[in-house]
Motif scaffolding. Sequence first.
Motif, PDB file in Angstrom:
ATOM      1  N   ASP A 139     -19.136  10.949 -40.799  1.00 23.65           N
ATOM      2  CA  ASP A 139     -18.690   9.655 -41.332  1.00 23.65           C
ATOM      3  C   ASP A 139     -17.177   9.562 -41.340  1.00 23.65           C
ATOM      4  O   ASP A 139     -16.602   8.537 -40.953  1.00 23.65           O
ATOM      5  CB  ASP A 139     -19.192   9.482 -42.769  1.00 23.65           C
ATOM      6  CG  ASP A 139     -20.649   9.047 -42.797  1.00 23.65           C
ATOM      7  OD1 ASP A 139     -21.185   8.781 -41.711  1.00 23.65           O
ATOM      8  OD2 ASP A 139     -21.228   8.988 -43.890  1.00 23.65           O
ATOM      9  N   GLY A 140     -16.546  10.649 -41.801  1.00 24.26           N
ATOM     10  CA  GLY A 140     -15.088  10.673 -41.888  1.00 24.26           C
ATOM     11  C   GLY A 140     -14.458  10.491 -40.524  1.00 24.26           C
ATOM     12  O   GLY A 140     -13.550   9.676 -40.351  1.00 24.26           O
ATOM     13  N   LEU A 141     -14.978  11.249 -39.553  1.00 23.36           N
ATOM     14  CA  LEU A 141     -14.433  11.152 -38.194  1.00 23.36           C
ATOM     15  C   LEU A 141     -14.613   9.746 -37.641  1.00 23.36           C
ATOM     16  O   LEU A 141     -13.716   9.197 -37.012  1.00 23.36           O
ATOM     17  CB  LEU A 141     -15.120  12.165 -37.278  1.00 23.36           C
ATOM     18  CG  LEU A 141     -14.520  13.567 -37.319  1.00 23.36           C
ATOM     19  CD1 LEU A 141     -15.398  14.542 -36.550  1.00 23.36           C
ATOM     20  CD2 LEU A 141     -13.116  13.562 -36.736  1.00 23.36           C
ATOM     21  N   GLU A 142     -15.808   9.170 -37.904  1.00 21.78           N
ATOM     22  CA  GLU A 142     -16.071   7.835 -37.357  1.00 21.78           C
ATOM     23  C   GLU A 142     -15.060   6.823 -37.895  1.00 21.78           C
ATOM     24  O   GLU A 142     -14.483   6.044 -37.143  1.00 21.78           O
ATOM     25  CB  GLU A 142     -17.490   7.375 -37.681  1.00 21.78           C
ATOM     26  CG  GLU A 142     -17.802   6.045 -36.994  1.00 21.78           C
ATOM     27  CD  GLU A 142     -19.166   5.487 -37.334  1.00 21.78           C
ATOM     28  OE1 GLU A 142     -19.888   6.106 -38.126  1.00 21.78           O
ATOM     29  OE2 GLU A 142     -19.485   4.408 -36.807  1.00 21.78           O
ATOM     30  N   LYS A 152     -11.565   1.091 -26.181  1.00 17.33           N
ATOM     31  CA  LYS A 152     -12.868   1.359 -25.566  1.00 17.33           C
ATOM     32  C   LYS A 152     -13.340   2.814 -25.675  1.00 17.33           C
ATOM     33  O   LYS A 152     -14.065   3.288 -24.801  1.00 17.33           O
ATOM     34  CB  LYS A 152     -12.867   0.935 -24.083  1.00 17.33           C
ATOM     35  CG  LYS A 152     -12.513  -0.528 -23.892  1.00 17.33           C
ATOM     36  CD  LYS A 152     -13.667  -1.278 -23.271  1.00 17.33           C
ATOM     37  CE  LYS A 152     -13.595  -2.752 -23.562  1.00 17.33           C
ATOM     38  NZ  LYS A 152     -12.832  -3.546 -22.648  1.00 17.33           N
ATOM     39  N   VAL A 153     -12.903   3.539 -26.698  1.00 17.74           N
ATOM     40  CA  VAL A 153     -13.467   4.869 -26.928  1.00 17.74           C
ATOM     41  C   VAL A 153     -14.757   4.661 -27.726  1.00 17.74           C
ATOM     42  O   VAL A 153     -14.731   4.000 -28.756  1.00 17.74           O
ATOM     43  CB  VAL A 153     -12.491   5.762 -27.722  1.00 17.74           C
ATOM     44  CG1 VAL A 153     -13.107   7.121 -27.977  1.00 17.74           C
ATOM     45  CG2 VAL A 153     -11.186   5.915 -26.968  1.00 17.74           C
ATOM     46  N   PRO A 154     -15.906   5.168 -27.232  1.00 15.74           N
ATOM     47  CA  PRO A 154     -17.168   4.897 -27.921  1.00 15.74           C
ATOM     48  C   PRO A 154     -17.321   5.733 -29.203  1.00 15.74           C
ATOM     49  O   PRO A 154     -18.169   6.603 -29.295  1.00 15.74           O
ATOM     50  CB  PRO A 154     -18.236   5.243 -26.880  1.00 15.74           C
ATOM     51  CG  PRO A 154     -17.575   6.231 -25.986  1.00 15.74           C
ATOM     52  CD  PRO A 154     -16.103   5.964 -26.016  1.00 15.74           C
ATOM     53  N   VAL A 155     -16.491   5.443 -30.193  1.00 14.56           N
ATOM     54  CA  VAL A 155     -16.486   6.220 -31.443  1.00 14.56           C
ATOM     55  C   VAL A 155     -17.818   6.105 -32.168  1.00 14.56           C
ATOM     56  O   VAL A 155     -18.418   7.101 -32.580  1.00 14.56           O
ATOM     57  CB  VAL A 155     -15.341   5.734 -32.367  1.00 14.56           C
ATOM     58  CG1 VAL A 155     -15.384   6.473 -33.683  1.00 14.56           C
ATOM     59  CG2 VAL A 155     -14.005   5.929 -31.691  1.00 14.56           C
ATOM     60  N   HIS A 156     -18.299   4.863 -32.304  1.00 10.77           N
ATOM     61  CA  HIS A 156     -19.556   4.665 -33.027  1.00 10.77           C
ATOM     62  C   HIS A 156     -20.702   5.408 -32.344  1.00 10.77           C
ATOM     63  O   HIS A 156     -21.510   6.052 -32.997  1.00 10.77           O
ATOM     64  CB  HIS A 156     -19.886   3.177 -33.121  1.00 10.77           C
ATOM     65  CG  HIS A 156     -21.305   2.928 -33.514  1.00 10.77           C
ATOM     66  ND1 HIS A 156     -21.723   3.091 -34.813  1.00 10.77           N
ATOM     67  CD2 HIS A 156     -22.401   2.617 -32.797  1.00 10.77           C
ATOM     68  CE1 HIS A 156     -23.025   2.857 -34.851  1.00 10.77           C
ATOM     69  NE2 HIS A 156     -23.459   2.571 -33.653  1.00 10.77           N
TER      70      HIS A 156
END
Lengths: 275, 277
Positions: A139-142, A152-156
């Motif tokens: 969660d923290g990283l997200e 456009k980095v697919p973080v989720h």
Amino acid sequence: MLKDITLGQYFPGNSLLHKLDPRMKLILTLLYIVTIFFANNLITVAILTLAAFLLVPLGQIPMKTVLKSLKPLRWIILFTTVLNLFWVKDGKQLVDFYFIDIYSGGIVYAASMALRVTALLAGTTLLISYTTSPIALTDGLEQMLSPLKKIKVPVHEFAMMMTIALRFIPTLIEETDKIMSAQKARGADFETGSLLSRAKALIPIFIPLFVSAIRRADDLATAMECRCYHGGTGRTRMNRLHYSLRDLFALLCFLLFMAGIIALRWAPLPAFLGI
Amino acid sequence: MPFIETKNLSFTYTDEDDPQPVLHEVSLSFEKGEFVAILGRNGSGKSTFAKLLNLVLEATDGTITIDGKSVHAELSEAEIIDLRKKVGMVFQNPDNQLVATVVEEDVAFGPENLGIEPAEIRRRVDEALEIVGMTDYARHAPHKLSGGQKQRIAIAGVIAMLPDCILFDESTAMLDPRGRAEVMETVEKLNREQGITVLLITHNMDEAVRADRVVVIDDGRVQMDGTPREVFAKVDELFALGLAVPQATELAARLELSGVPLTPVEGADAVENWFNT
């Protein structure tokens, strides 16, 4: 047999370190690593190592557990120490015995290297692995990386993958156990024979496991679709992380500490302790 | 107007060499608040029917209308989500439909996808867990729960999206008798107390008896449609379709076959005769 496997090194608890926001812990860890590389003196490195171990009671983690986690590192520490001891040729020569030359600078350098590695590992594991659950970390990283979505980095998507992996690891372990029992019941032998034949004996475990994992993935995808999952856009979260006063306090304390360590670079410390 | 209505619904699995027709012109309608059991043996097309209603699959032919909106290929994503929200689905395998590592996070998954405000999600999650009786397990890890409990969490996850209708696709098939009882109790409660339309796909007759209406599907066609009393009276037909009947019904049918009278009056006469002889 596989039931009591734990994920990472998380040590459940309710201490001050546990209660810190995972994002703050990530920031502090980064700062701590930076500080370690700022330390240019045996004394400051020693202070940093000591500080890392002061976190042990703060996180209410048994000292034994921490020392155990350092154990696999002992060869690396030993190797770097020995290497530095013989290779660094600064300061006064203390030993001159055939090919063994030891200088005072070598001793200081070797000691501080060993301390640095210890501090690096102890500090980061204490701040992150022991006191942050994998879920909180994800969660923290997200949330921390969410600005990267703009480029456009697919973080989720990565966070979702992590969550699903964490959710299914116990399930798949249980399944592996079941498949192993089933194969044993049919006379499979996993314990005897050469390394090659033991590796071969694992094939009848992995194939059904993969087949079932793929089937699960398909089921899960349908179930997620039915629950209106459509990627990260327009999605809200029930529990958003919030920085509290505690986090601010921790950051302030750390910044002071860091400033102190950096200031010690210019302090009139004995020159021979410098590295 | 019925809540869900299908007209001449057909579906064929498109496999290039070997198309597999699964449903043939199924026309059914379900009213709001109904509790309908859909019966059929394996491969009868009942699960395909459910997936069509939830827009996971797209009909080959025929129409579906949900709450006055017709389902067609040109629906936008927002419209599809809006329809899916109305018709929730609970699947067979309890493990393969839980997403999160904490129970309450999993229940929140649906509302989160709908973009609902955090405070409202919290309220819905608490309420949903309360309805399925799992409030005490809110912070637990799903893999440590029993099958019945996991299935109730899956139900809570659907309830939190406030659906009008829930489809249960053999949701009790993998559970032990106790888990089955827990889930069935929850299903009945949802129908009676929350007024949610329930479509229960099953091949367990004892569950089907508890519905208001039973639809029997075989070979992709609707074979029977009526109250449990009407449907289960046709014991021979059900057996011919490869379905069992509830144990009590089977007992009654066999007694009748062997000449034992069944209505109260006949029974009283029989007892009287037995005493007199």
